[in-house]
Design a protein around this motif. Structure first.
Motif, PDB file in Angstrom:
ATOM      1  N   THR A  23      -0.672  13.668  -7.969  1.00  0.00           N
ATOM      2  CA  THR A  23       0.370  14.097  -8.906  1.00  0.00           C
ATOM      3  C   THR A  23       0.822  12.957  -9.801  1.00  0.00           C
ATOM      4  N   LEU A  24       0.500  11.692  -9.433  1.00  0.00           N
ATOM      5  CA  LEU A  24       0.907  10.558 -10.236  1.00  0.00           C
ATOM      6  C   LEU A  24      -0.230  10.000 -11.084  1.00  0.00           C
ATOM      7  N   GLN A  25      -1.438  10.526 -10.912  1.00  0.00           N
ATOM      8  CA  GLN A  25      -2.558  10.013 -11.686  1.00  0.00           C
ATOM      9  C   GLN A  25      -2.544  10.598 -13.092  1.00  0.00           C
ATOM     10  N   LYS A  26      -2.942   9.773 -14.021  1.00  0.00           N
ATOM     11  CA  LYS A  26      -2.960  10.196 -15.421  1.00  0.00           C
ATOM     12  C   LYS A  26      -4.093  11.191 -15.640  1.00  0.00           C
ATOM     13  N   PRO A  27      -3.822  12.315 -16.285  1.00  0.00           N
ATOM     14  CA  PRO A  27      -4.862  13.310 -16.517  1.00  0.00           C
ATOM     15  C   PRO A  27      -5.851  12.858 -17.594  1.00  0.00           C
ATOM     16  N   ILE A  28      -7.026  13.432 -17.558  1.00  0.00           N
ATOM     17  CA  ILE A  28      -8.021  13.190 -18.596  1.00  0.00           C
ATOM     18  C   ILE A  28      -7.839  14.276 -19.648  1.00  0.00           C
ATOM     19  N   VAL A  29      -7.627  13.861 -20.882  1.00  0.00           N
ATOM     20  CA  VAL A  29      -7.384  14.798 -21.978  1.00  0.00           C
ATOM     21  C   VAL A  29      -8.478  14.605 -23.017  1.00  0.00           C
ATOM     22  N   GLU A  30      -9.066  15.709 -23.466  1.00  0.00           N
ATOM     23  CA  GLU A  30     -10.059  15.639 -24.537  1.00  0.00           C
ATOM     24  C   GLU A  30      -9.367  15.977 -25.851  1.00  0.00           C
ATOM     25  N   TYR A  31      -9.693  15.211 -26.882  1.00  0.00           N
ATOM     26  CA  TYR A  31      -9.047  15.367 -28.173  1.00  0.00           C
ATOM     27  C   TYR A  31     -10.064  15.753 -29.237  1.00  0.00           C
ATOM     28  N   ASN A  32      -9.640  16.575 -30.186  1.00  0.00           N
ATOM     29  CA  ASN A  32     -10.457  16.859 -31.369  1.00  0.00           C
ATOM     30  C   ASN A  32     -10.324  15.729 -32.381  1.00  0.00           C
ATOM     31  N   TYR A  33      -9.157  15.091 -32.405  1.00  0.00           N
ATOM     32  CA  TYR A  33      -8.894  14.018 -33.357  1.00  0.00           C
ATOM     33  C   TYR A  33      -8.380  12.805 -32.598  1.00  0.00           C
ATOM     34  N   TYR A 112      -7.654  -1.452 -46.711  1.00  0.00           N
ATOM     35  CA  TYR A 112      -6.713  -0.515 -46.123  1.00  0.00           C
ATOM     36  C   TYR A 112      -5.792  -1.285 -45.190  1.00  0.00           C
ATOM     37  N   GLU A 113      -4.670  -0.669 -44.889  1.00  0.00           N
ATOM     38  CA  GLU A 113      -3.767  -1.213 -43.875  1.00  0.00           C
ATOM     39  C   GLU A 113      -4.142  -0.542 -42.561  1.00  0.00           C
ATOM     40  N   TYR A 114      -4.143  -1.301 -41.488  1.00  0.00           N
ATOM     41  CA  TYR A 114      -4.535  -0.754 -40.191  1.00  0.00           C
ATOM     42  C   TYR A 114      -3.458  -1.079 -39.168  1.00  0.00           C
ATOM     43  N   GLU A 115      -3.135  -0.096 -38.361  1.00  0.00           N
ATOM     44  CA  GLU A 115      -2.206  -0.328 -37.260  1.00  0.00           C
ATOM     45  C   GLU A 115      -2.629   0.511 -36.058  1.00  0.00           C
ATOM     46  N   GLU A 116      -2.217   0.079 -34.890  1.00  0.00           N
ATOM     47  CA  GLU A 116      -2.471   0.834 -33.668  1.00  0.00           C
ATOM     48  C   GLU A 116      -1.123   1.158 -33.043  1.00  0.00           C
ATOM     49  N   MET A 117      -1.003   2.388 -32.534  1.00  0.00           N
ATOM     50  CA  MET A 117       0.261   2.838 -31.970  1.00  0.00           C
ATOM     51  C   MET A 117       0.030   3.415 -30.578  1.00  0.00           C
ATOM     52  N   GLU A 118       1.080   3.386 -29.778  1.00  0.00           N
ATOM     53  CA  GLU A 118       1.009   4.064 -28.487  1.00  0.00           C
ATOM     54  C   GLU A 118       0.934   5.566 -28.747  1.00  0.00           C
ATOM     55  N   TYR A 119       0.170   6.249 -27.905  1.00  0.00           N
ATOM     56  CA  TYR A 119       0.034   7.691 -28.064  1.00  0.00           C
ATOM     57  C   TYR A 119       0.559   8.375 -26.797  1.00  0.00           C
ATOM     58  N   PRO A 120       1.763   8.950 -26.858  1.00  0.00           N
ATOM     59  CA  PRO A 120       2.325   9.605 -25.678  1.00  0.00           C
ATOM     60  C   PRO A 120       1.784  11.031 -25.510  1.00  0.00           C
ATOM     61  N   VAL A 121       1.587  11.421 -24.266  1.00  0.00           N
ATOM     62  CA  VAL A 121       1.124  12.765 -23.931  1.00  0.00           C
ATOM     63  C   VAL A 121       2.087  13.331 -22.892  1.00  0.00           C
ATOM     64  N   VAL A 122       2.516  14.567 -23.091  1.00  0.00           N
ATOM     65  CA  VAL A 122       3.385  15.216 -22.119  1.00  0.00           C
ATOM     66  C   VAL A 122       2.645  16.421 -21.563  1.00  0.00           C
ATOM     67  N   ILE A 123       2.415  16.410 -20.250  1.00  0.00           N
ATOM     68  CA  ILE A 123       1.749  17.519 -19.569  1.00  0.00           C
ATOM     69  C   ILE A 123       2.602  17.899 -18.364  1.00  0.00           C
ATOM     70  N   ASP A 124       2.966  19.166 -18.300  1.00  0.00           N
ATOM     71  CA  ASP A 124       3.817  19.671 -17.216  1.00  0.00           C
ATOM     72  C   ASP A 124       5.076  18.833 -17.052  1.00  0.00           C
TER      73      ASP A 124
END
Length: 156
Positions: A23-33, A112-124
């Protein structure tokens, strides 16, 4: 001394049991983008930008002066829509006439300008931060860029 080792053993067991708790493990999520491009029209012209994808998918966006649009960068296995990152050519039009052409492998949109951001995911109701940061490219279409890919009268 034995109490200290017992305490360390208990803490270690708790840490490992929490890591093994599904229940504490991070899920694997597939993304289109994964990532996005922000294309900014820094000119006083209304522009149409055509992106020709490597697999033939075309995408055309229209930008008013000082306008911008955000495009998702498709994950390579999906290739849903063309964007600058996966295009083989980018054409810029003003008033229906092509004013600039960029071809991958030749003159290309490398500024171009480039940046990286944290990507939060909320599941259940549980929030996770993806390990891989979300990339963002910001392209500024301006007079200097257009002139670097300008179409001469002899090329049609």
């Amino acid at each position: 001394m034995k109490l200290k080792y017992l305490f360390l053993f208990i803490i270690t067991c708790i840490i490992f049991s929490c890591k093994n708790d599904p229940t504490l493990q991070k899920p694997i999520v597939e993304y289109n983008y994964w990532g996005d491009e922000i294309i900014c029209n820094d000119t006083d012209m209304t522009l149409s930008i055509e992106m020709l994808g490597e697999n033939g998918i075309n995408r055309m966006i229209a930008l008013d002066p000082d306008g911008k649009d955000t495009l998702g960068i498709p994950v390579l296995t999906y290739r849903l829509d063309a964007c600058i990152q996966n295009s083989s050519e980018v054409h810029i039009f003003s008033e229906g006439e092509m004013i600039a052409k960029f071809v991958k492998g030749g003159e290309w949109l490398t500024e171009y300008e480039y940046e990286e951001m944290e990507y939060p995911v909320v599941i259940d109701g549980k929030k996770w931060i993806e390990d891989k940061p979300w990339p963002r490219y910001r392209y500024h279409i301006n007079e200097r860029l257009i002139s670097s890919g300008a179409i001469s009268d002899s090329i049609e």
